[in-house]
Design an enzyme around this catalytic site. Structure first.
Site, short mmCIF file in Angstrom:
data_model
loop_
_atom_site.label_atom_id
_atom_site.label_comp_id
_atom_site.label_asym_id
_atom_site.label_seq_id
_atom_site.Cartn_x
_atom_site.Cartn_y
_atom_site.Cartn_z
N LYS A 232 0.34 -1.63 -0.37
CA LYS A 232 0.55 -0.11 -0.19
C LYS A 232 0.71 1.44 -0.02
CE LYS A 232 -3.71 -1.71 1.50
NZ LYS A 232 -5.36 -1.59 2.27
N ARG A 267 -2.97 -10.13 5.27
CA ARG A 267 -3.41 -10.31 3.55
C ARG A 267 -2.11 -9.63 3.04
NH1 ARG A 267 -5.59 -6.92 -0.65
NH2 ARG A 267 -7.52 -7.88 -1.29
N1 HH2 Z 1 -7.38 -3.62 0.30
C1 HH2 Z 1 -7.56 -3.52 -0.75
C2 HH2 Z 1 -8.63 -4.79 -0.91
N2 HH2 Z 1 -9.08 -6.14 -0.70
N3 HH2 Z 1 -9.38 -5.82 1.67
C3 HH2 Z 1 -9.10 -6.24 3.18
N4 HH2 Z 1 -10.02 -6.94 4.34
N5 HH2 Z 1 -8.84 -5.21 3.62
C4 HH2 Z 1 -8.26 -4.65 3.06
O1 HH2 Z 1 -7.00 -3.91 3.22
C5 HH2 Z 1 -8.02 -4.42 1.59
C6 HH2 Z 1 -8.73 -5.62 1.16
C7 HH2 Z 1 -6.86 -3.06 -1.60
O2 HH2 Z 1 -7.77 -3.01 -3.07
P1 HH2 Z 1 -7.23 -3.63 -4.41
O3 HH2 Z 1 -7.02 -2.42 -5.30
O4 HH2 Z 1 -8.55 -4.87 -4.84
O5 HH2 Z 1 -5.91 -4.35 -4.08
P2 HH2 Z 1 -5.57 -5.36 -4.09
O6 HH2 Z 1 -6.77 -6.69 -3.66
O7 HH2 Z 1 -4.61 -6.00 -5.07
O8 HH2 Z 1 -4.89 -5.66 -2.06
#
Ligand code: HH2
Length: 290
Positions: A232, A267
Site C-alpha cells: 500500500k 493479507r
Molecule cells: N485492501 C484491498 C482490497 N481488499 N480487503 C481487506 N479486508 N482489507 C484491505 O485492506 C483490502 C481488502 C486493496 O484494494 P485492491 O485495489 O483491490 O488491491 P489488492 O486486492 O491488490 O490489494
C-alpha cells in the site's frame, strides 16, 4: 503465540465438526494470499486474469503454506471505478470453481450481496467486504449461508476516500466501529468475523501509523484481527517506494510487527515470502517462551 478460530455452518477445509457447525483453529499469524481476478488492481492487476493462471498461482500459494486465498473481481484502490455485478461475477465465479479442487479456504473480496451469494454457492467460505457489511442484504447473505465474514473499516468510499480523511481519535473510532459492527453482525446470525482496521481506506499516513501501533489493543478482543497493508501507499510514504510491486519488504516489516502484536492473519501479495518470514519469527518467539 495466540490461538485463533473462525466458525462456519458448513464444512470447510481443515475444519473440525462441532455441535454448531465447523470450526477452523490456528496458532499464531496465518497468511491470506491475494488472488486478483481484475485487470486494474493496483499492484498485480491483469496477472491472474485467466482461470488457468489464477489456479497455478493459487496452487503455488497453497503449497507454500498459505491459509486462505482472497479472490477479488473489483479493485478498491483509491480512485478506482466500480464494476457491475455481472462483470464481477464473470471474473470471480470461474476462479472460485477452479479453486475448489485445491482444498483451501476461499475468501471473496466483494461489496455486493448478489456476488457474495453466488460466490458462496460456488464454493467460497468467507466474505471479505471492505464496507463492513454495510448493506443489510450482505449480512443476510452471510447469515443464511452460515459463512464467516471479514469486517473492514473504511471512511467514505473508494473513489473519494483519500480526499480529506478526518478523525478526532482514529484508534478509538475505528476500534469502536469494528467491535460494534462485529456484535451486530454476529447477533444477526453470521457465525464468526475477522476484524480489519482498513489500512489506507480513508486514512492519512498518521492515521494508518496510529492503527498499526494499536493493533495489539484490537487483537486483545474476542475476534481475530486481519492486517492488510500489502504494497500500500503507506509504505511508499514511509520508505519512498513509488512502484507498488517493489513494496514487499515494507509490507513484510509492517505485517511482522502486526503478527507480534497478536494479528491473527495478514493479507499479502507476496504470500510465500510472508509464510516463510512468519515461520521464522514464530520459531524465535517459541524459543523465548521456552
Ligand atoms: N485492501 C484491498 C482490497 N481488499 N480487503 C481487506 N479486508 N482489507 C484491505 O485492506 C483490502 C481488502 C486493496 O484494494 P485492491 O485495489 O483491490 O488491491 P489488492 O486486492 O491488490 O490489494
Amino acid at each position: 503465540m495466540g490461538s485463533h478460530q473462525l466458525s462456519f455452518r458448513f464444512e470447510v477445509p481443515g475444519g473440525r465438526k462441532t455441535s454448531e457447525g465447523w470450526t477452523v483453529t490456528w496458532q499464531g499469524c496465518a497468511v491470506m494470499g491475494i488472488l486478483n481476478a481484475t485487470p486494474d488492481s493496483f499492484s498485480d492487476g491483469g496477472r491472474h486474469f485467466s482461470v488457468d493462471a489464477a489456479l497455478a498461482s493459487a496452487r503455488s500459494m497453497r503449497d507454500s503454506g498459505v491459509f486462505m486465498l482472497d479472490v477479488g473481481g473489483e479493485s478498491t484502490r483509491p480512485g478506482s471505478d466500480p464494476v457491475d455485478a455481472a462483470t464481477e461475477l464473470d471474473r470471480v465465479l470461474p476462479v472460485i470453481r477452479a479453486l475448489r479442487e485445491l482444498d483451501v479456504l476461499i475468501s471473496v473480496d466483494t461489496m455486493k450481496p448478489e456476488v457474495a451469494a453466488a460466490a458462496l454457492k460456488a464454493g467460497a467460505h468467507l466474505i471479505n467486504d471492505v464496507t463492513g457489511l454495510s448493506q443489510p442484504e450482505m449480512v443476510r447473505v452471510c447469515a443464511e449461508a452460515g459463512a464467516a465474514a471479514c469486517i473492514m473499516h473504511m471512511q467514505g468510499e473508494p473513489r473519494t476516500m483519500q480526499h480529506q480523511p478526518s478523525y478526532d481519535d482514529v484508534v478509538a473510532e475505528v476500534h469502536g466501529y469494528l467491535r460494534e459492527r462485529a456484535a451486530e453482525v454476529k447477533a444477526a446470525g453470521v457465525p464468526s468475523v475477522l476484524l480489519d482496521p482498513g489500512i489506507g481506506f480513508g486514512k492519512t499516513l498518521e492515521h494508518n501509523l496510529a492503527l498499526i501501533r494499536a493493533v495489539g489493543d484490537l487483537a486483545a478482543g474476542e475476534d481475530p484481527v486481519l492486517m492488510a497493508a500489502s504494497r500500500k501507499k503507506t509504505i511508499d510514504l514511509i520508505a519512498d517506494v513509488p512502484q507498488a510491486d517493489q513494496r514487499d519488504p515494507g509490507s513484510l516489516a509492517l505485517h511482522l510487527h502486526s503478527a507480534r502484536q497478536g494479528a491473527a492473519m495478514v493479507r499479502a501479495h507476496a504470500a510465500a515470502e510472508h509464510v516463510q518470514a512468519l515461520r521464522v519469527q514464530q520459531r524465535i518467539e517459541q524459543a523465548v517462551d521456552g
